[in-house]
Design a protein around this motif. Structure first.
Motif, mmCIF file in Angstrom:
data_model
loop_
_atom_site.group_PDB
_atom_site.id
_atom_site.type_symbol
_atom_site.label_atom_id
_atom_site.label_comp_id
_atom_site.label_asym_id
_atom_site.label_seq_id
_atom_site.Cartn_x
_atom_site.Cartn_y
_atom_site.Cartn_z
ATOM 1 N N GLY A 3 -0.625 -18.915 -3.505
ATOM 2 C CA GLY A 3 -1.213 -17.575 -2.947
ATOM 3 C C GLY A 3 -0.291 -16.338 -3.386
ATOM 4 O O GLY A 3 1.042 -16.542 -3.812
ATOM 5 N N PRO A 4 -0.740 -15.147 -3.361
ATOM 6 C CA PRO A 4 0.104 -14.119 -3.685
ATOM 7 C C PRO A 4 0.848 -13.579 -2.463
ATOM 8 O O PRO A 4 0.656 -14.020 -1.506
ATOM 9 N N ALA A 5 1.972 -12.706 -2.748
ATOM 10 C CA ALA A 5 2.690 -12.036 -1.659
ATOM 11 C C ALA A 5 2.347 -10.483 -1.630
ATOM 12 O O ALA A 5 2.749 -9.644 -2.468
ATOM 13 N N PRO A 6 1.620 -10.243 -0.711
ATOM 14 C CA PRO A 6 1.205 -8.821 -0.723
ATOM 15 C C PRO A 6 2.205 -8.070 0.154
ATOM 16 O O PRO A 6 2.641 -8.413 1.055
ATOM 17 N N TYR A 7 2.054 -6.745 -0.330
ATOM 18 C CA TYR A 7 2.919 -5.778 0.213
ATOM 19 C C TYR A 7 2.118 -4.605 0.855
ATOM 20 O O TYR A 7 1.397 -4.135 -0.064
ATOM 21 N N TYR A 8 2.329 -4.232 1.982
ATOM 22 C CA TYR A 8 1.683 -3.243 2.630
ATOM 23 C C TYR A 8 2.228 -1.891 2.729
ATOM 24 O O TYR A 8 3.574 -2.284 3.131
ATOM 25 N N THR A 9 1.600 -0.760 2.663
ATOM 26 C CA THR A 9 2.318 0.349 2.911
ATOM 27 C C THR A 9 1.233 1.110 3.865
ATOM 28 O O THR A 9 0.052 1.053 3.600
ATOM 29 N N ILE A 10 1.681 1.432 4.742
ATOM 30 C CA ILE A 10 0.981 2.140 6.174
ATOM 31 C C ILE A 10 1.404 3.720 6.221
ATOM 32 O O ILE A 10 2.582 3.685 6.432
#
Length: 113
Positions: free
Chosen positions: A20-27
């Motif tokens: 699976g992917p490595a998601p990076y989130y910005t809030i």
């Protein structure tokens, strides 16, 4: 929205692995400064909600990066009971003065204080 009003969440995949992917989130949110500056408190609350969502859906608190003090609780829920003792044994051999990352993954033993 309850904590900060309107905001946006973005996500990008920086690494894709066979499992699976490595998601990076910005809030991003404006934060509340009407009756004093509450932005740090709001950020910590949003971060806790986001980490709870990640962890409860099978994600990890670390990906391939180091663990900071803000991720300690989530990290220790992932590593199991043997890891802290193993890391302590390694540190006693390779970092006997407990100089590297003090109190990030392990508390400093009383004998070293």
């Amino acid at each position: 929205k309850d904590l900060c009003g309107d905001g946006i969440v973005t996500c990008r995949f920086t690494h894709v692995y066979p499992d699976g992917p490595a998601p990076y989130y910005t809030i991003v949110a404006s934060g509340d400064t009407a009756d004093g500056d509450h932005r740090v408190k709001q950020w910590l609350a949003v971060k806790r909600l986001a980490m709870t969502a990640v962890m409860s859906n099978g994600g990890t608190s670390t990906h391939h990066h180091a663990v900071g003090k803000l991720h300690q609780g989530d990290y220790f829920s992932e590593v199991g009971v043997l890891f802290p003792n193993t890391l302590e044994a390694i540190k006693r051999s390779h970092d006997p003065k407990w100089i590297l990352n003090p109190e990030v993954l392990l508390p400093i033993p009383q004998s070293k204080l």
